[in-house]
Structures are given as C-alpha cells and as structure tokens.
Design a protein around this motif. Structure first.
Motif, PDB file in Angstrom:
ATOM      1  N   GLN A   1       0.847  -1.189   0.000  1.00  0.00           N
ATOM      2  CA  GLN A   1       0.000   0.000   0.000  1.00  0.00           C
ATOM      3  C   GLN A   1       0.882   1.239   0.000  1.00  0.00           C
ATOM      4  N   MET A   2       0.675   2.096  -0.984  1.00  0.00           N
ATOM      5  CA  MET A   2       1.444   3.326  -1.101  1.00  0.00           C
ATOM      6  C   MET A   2       0.781   4.450  -0.300  1.00  0.00           C
ATOM      7  N   ALA A   3       1.566   5.469   0.047  1.00  0.00           N
ATOM      8  CA  ALA A   3       1.070   6.557   0.892  1.00  0.00           C
ATOM      9  C   ALA A   3       0.189   7.558   0.141  1.00  0.00           C
ATOM     10  N   SER A   4       0.415   7.749  -1.142  1.00  0.00           N
ATOM     11  CA  SER A   4      -0.373   8.754  -1.864  1.00  0.00           C
ATOM     12  C   SER A   4      -1.800   8.269  -2.116  1.00  0.00           C
ATOM     13  N   ASP A   5      -2.688   9.222  -2.358  1.00  0.00           N
ATOM     14  CA  ASP A   5      -4.115   8.926  -2.518  1.00  0.00           C
ATOM     15  C   ASP A   5      -4.413   8.138  -3.785  1.00  0.00           C
ATOM     16  N   PRO A   6      -5.405   7.252  -3.722  1.00  0.00           N
ATOM     17  CA  PRO A   6      -5.888   6.595  -4.938  1.00  0.00           C
ATOM     18  C   PRO A   6      -6.773   7.566  -5.731  1.00  0.00           C
ATOM     19  N   ILE A   7      -7.213   7.133  -6.893  1.00  0.00           N
ATOM     20  CA  ILE A   7      -8.040   7.980  -7.764  1.00  0.00           C
ATOM     21  C   ILE A   7      -9.262   8.526  -7.031  1.00  0.00           C
ATOM     22  N   ALA A   8      -9.947   7.712  -6.258  1.00  0.00           N
ATOM     23  CA  ALA A   8     -11.188   8.116  -5.596  1.00  0.00           C
ATOM     24  C   ALA A   8     -10.986   9.186  -4.533  1.00  0.00           C
ATOM     25  N   ALA A   9      -9.746   9.401  -4.087  1.00  0.00           N
ATOM     26  CA  ALA A   9      -9.495  10.375  -3.019  1.00  0.00           C
ATOM     27  C   ALA A   9      -8.559  11.513  -3.423  1.00  0.00           C
ATOM     28  N   TYR A  10      -8.004  11.470  -4.616  1.00  0.00           N
ATOM     29  CA  TYR A  10      -7.012  12.465  -5.037  1.00  0.00           C
ATOM     30  C   TYR A  10      -7.667  13.823  -5.282  1.00  0.00           C
ATOM     31  N   GLU A  11      -7.141  14.866  -4.580  1.00  0.00           N
ATOM     32  CA  GLU A  11      -7.730  16.203  -4.632  1.00  0.00           C
ATOM     33  C   GLU A  11      -6.968  17.186  -5.511  1.00  0.00           C
TER      34      GLU A  11
ATOM     35  N   LEU B   1       0.394   7.033 -10.812  1.00  0.00           N
ATOM     36  CA  LEU B   1       0.516   6.082  -9.699  1.00  0.00           C
ATOM     37  C   LEU B   1       1.279   4.831 -10.121  1.00  0.00           C
ATOM     38  N   ASN B   2       0.942   4.287 -11.282  1.00  0.00           N
ATOM     39  CA  ASN B   2       1.610   3.077 -11.761  1.00  0.00           C
ATOM     40  C   ASN B   2       3.100   3.314 -11.992  1.00  0.00           C
ATOM     41  N   ALA B   3       3.457   4.520 -12.469  1.00  0.00           N
ATOM     42  CA  ALA B   3       4.869   4.858 -12.640  1.00  0.00           C
ATOM     43  C   ALA B   3       5.573   4.897 -11.277  1.00  0.00           C
ATOM     44  N   ASN B   4       4.876   5.406 -10.249  1.00  0.00           N
ATOM     45  CA  ASN B   4       5.443   5.394  -8.896  1.00  0.00           C
ATOM     46  C   ASN B   4       5.642   3.963  -8.397  1.00  0.00           C
ATOM     47  N   HIS B   5       4.679   3.099  -8.666  1.00  0.00           N
ATOM     48  CA  HIS B   5       4.804   1.690  -8.284  1.00  0.00           C
ATOM     49  C   HIS B   5       6.051   1.086  -8.937  1.00  0.00           C
TER      50      HIS B   5
ATOM     51  N   VAL C   1      -9.577   2.775  -5.671  1.00  0.00           N
ATOM     52  CA  VAL C   1      -9.931   3.055  -4.277  1.00  0.00           C
ATOM     53  C   VAL C   1      -8.825   2.650  -3.311  1.00  0.00           C
ATOM     54  N   PHE C   2      -7.776   2.062  -3.836  1.00  0.00           N
ATOM     55  CA  PHE C   2      -6.612   1.638  -3.066  1.00  0.00           C
ATOM     56  C   PHE C   2      -5.404   1.928  -3.933  1.00  0.00           C
ATOM     57  N   ASN C   3      -4.398   2.592  -3.393  1.00  0.00           N
ATOM     58  CA  ASN C   3      -3.180   2.865  -4.154  1.00  0.00           C
ATOM     59  C   ASN C   3      -2.103   1.886  -3.718  1.00  0.00           C
ATOM     60  N   GLY C   4      -1.794   0.962  -4.601  1.00  0.00           N
ATOM     61  CA  GLY C   4      -0.758  -0.005  -4.297  1.00  0.00           C
ATOM     62  C   GLY C   4      -0.595  -1.003  -5.419  1.00  0.00           C
ATOM     63  N   PHE C   5       0.067  -2.097  -5.106  1.00  0.00           N
ATOM     64  CA  PHE C   5       0.316  -3.112  -6.111  1.00  0.00           C
ATOM     65  C   PHE C   5       0.578  -4.446  -5.433  1.00  0.00           C
ATOM     66  N   ALA C   6       0.445  -5.500  -6.221  1.00  0.00           N
ATOM     67  CA  ALA C   6       0.816  -6.840  -5.776  1.00  0.00           C
ATOM     68  C   ALA C   6       2.121  -7.183  -6.470  1.00  0.00           C
ATOM     69  N   ALA C   7       3.033  -7.804  -5.733  1.00  0.00           N
ATOM     70  CA  ALA C   7       4.332  -8.149  -6.305  1.00  0.00           C
ATOM     71  C   ALA C   7       4.892  -9.396  -5.630  1.00  0.00           C
ATOM     72  N   VAL C   8       5.740 -10.081  -6.359  1.00  0.00           N
ATOM     73  CA  VAL C   8       6.493 -11.204  -5.800  1.00  0.00           C
ATOM     74  C   VAL C   8       7.763 -10.606  -5.211  1.00  0.00           C
TER      75      VAL C   8
ATOM     76  N   GLY D   1       9.559   5.672   2.976  1.00  0.00           N
ATOM     77  CA  GLY D   1       8.581   6.650   3.456  1.00  0.00           C
ATOM     78  C   GLY D   1       7.325   6.727   2.610  1.00  0.00           C
ATOM     79  N   ASP D   2       7.403   6.299   1.355  1.00  0.00           N
ATOM     80  CA  ASP D   2       6.233   6.372   0.478  1.00  0.00           C
ATOM     81  C   ASP D   2       5.390   5.099   0.498  1.00  0.00           C
ATOM     82  N   VAL D   3       5.756   4.151   1.356  1.00  0.00           N
ATOM     83  CA  VAL D   3       5.005   2.901   1.506  1.00  0.00           C
ATOM     84  C   VAL D   3       4.347   2.896   2.877  1.00  0.00           C
ATOM     85  N   LEU D   4       3.020   2.687   2.906  1.00  0.00           N
ATOM     86  CA  LEU D   4       2.304   2.643   4.182  1.00  0.00           C
ATOM     87  C   LEU D   4       2.361   1.266   4.829  1.00  0.00           C
ATOM     88  N   LYS D   5       2.139   0.223   4.020  1.00  0.00           N
ATOM     89  CA  LYS D   5       2.041  -1.116   4.595  1.00  0.00           C
ATOM     90  C   LYS D   5       2.381  -2.161   3.546  1.00  0.00           C
ATOM     91  N   VAL D   6       2.961  -3.251   4.007  1.00  0.00           N
ATOM     92  CA  VAL D   6       3.251  -4.409   3.158  1.00  0.00           C
ATOM     93  C   VAL D   6       2.772  -5.634   3.905  1.00  0.00           C
TER      94      VAL D   6
END
Length: 169
Positions: free
Chosen positions: A44-54, A85-89, A107-114, A127-132
């Motif tokens: 989960q990334m720290a920046s807002d997803p599309i639904a919350a980006y102001e 967002l995808n470029a940040n990922h 509604v969620f900013n993040g990605f799935a990865a191996v 600092g730009d990652v909230l949770k893994v």
C-alpha cells in the motif's frame, strides 16, 4: 454465446497469474534460497488513490468526485493520474526489486508483487510505503449461519417471524 462475467474474470485472473509467474524478473537474479522464500505481497502506497485524489500535484487534476457523485475511473484525468501512480509503483519496485503482478489505483493505491523477505524489509523502510503484507487466501469462518438460524428449508419466513420490522440478522 456470451460467457458469464464471473467465468471471464476467472479465466482472466488465471491467465494473469500464470503469466506473472512465467515472466523473468528481479527474483530470477536472487539466490536459490531467496527464490524459494519469495511470496506474493500487497504493497500500500502513501499517496491517494483515484477516488481520493484532490489535485495537489501540478499538472494532475482532481479525480476525487464531488459530493453526491461517483468516481469516474475512465475519465481522462483518472487515467492520467493512474498512469502517474503506476509509474510510482514501478519506481519503488525498481529501487527495491521484485516483480509486479498487478496495480491497484482506484480506491486503493498499491500493487501486488512477488518479493523476497529482504525486499519486503526494504519496502517497509520506505517513506512512500504505508504497509506491506503477505497475500493470503482466506476462507469463510462459516457458511452454516442460515441453517443455524433456521432460515433454510421449507416454510414461510413470515410465519416463522424472521421478517418484518425490528428484525436484525
């Protein structure tokens, strides 16, 4: 003949999963022991997803809907912000390593990865990652609640008193 959407989704999900594991990537350069410990994680990334980006980033307009409206993930502004967002990922994965499976950005900013355990640790230190957390298949705790509450089988639910005002299930 048109396939039901759940069937198409299942096929697409299976195809994506199979191609994700077939692609070479940073994990291929890891030691054999690290490869064995590599698992799928959700980041989960720290920046807002599309639904919350102001609209706080110059050049990227607001995608958060105004009150009373639904998010339009297909709008030009949303597609542009999703690309950002995808470029940040991709940048995070490039810095830490791993192989991306899927981007989440509405509604969620993040990605799935191996990722290997070392890559997870490096990801968590950013600092730009909230949770893994490790992706896991969860099972329902029960599927017998309707039987337990005597809501199945014959009979009219009205006569059993299970419907109507002030009934909470």
């Amino acid at each position: 003949m048109k396939c039901p959407s759940y069937f198409t989704g299942a096929i697409l999900g299976f195809a994506l999963a199979m191609t994700a594991y077939a692609k070479p990537g940073v994990i291929d350069d890891a030691s054999p022991a690290a490869k064995q410990r590599a698992k799928v994680y959700i980041v989960q990334m720290a920046s807002d997803p599309i639904a919350a980006y102001e609209g706080s980033i110059p050049g990227l307009r607001q995608t958060k809907p105004v009150k009373g409206r639904k998010v339009d993930a297909d709008s030009a502004d949303a597609r542009e912000y999703a690309a950002h967002l995808n470029a940040n990922h991709d940048a995070v994965l490039s810095a830490v390593g791993g192989r991306k499976i899927y981007d989440y950005n509405v509604v969620f900013n993040g990605f799935a990865a191996v990722l290997t355990p070392d890559q997870v640790q490096a990801m968590q230190a950013r600092g730009d990652v909230l949770k893994v957390w490790e992706d896991e298949l969860l099972q329902p705790h029960t599927n017998s609640t309707p039987d337990f509450l005597d809501l199945t089988g014959g009979g009219d639910p009205w006569s059993k008193g299970y419907v109507g005002e002030d009934v909470v299930i």
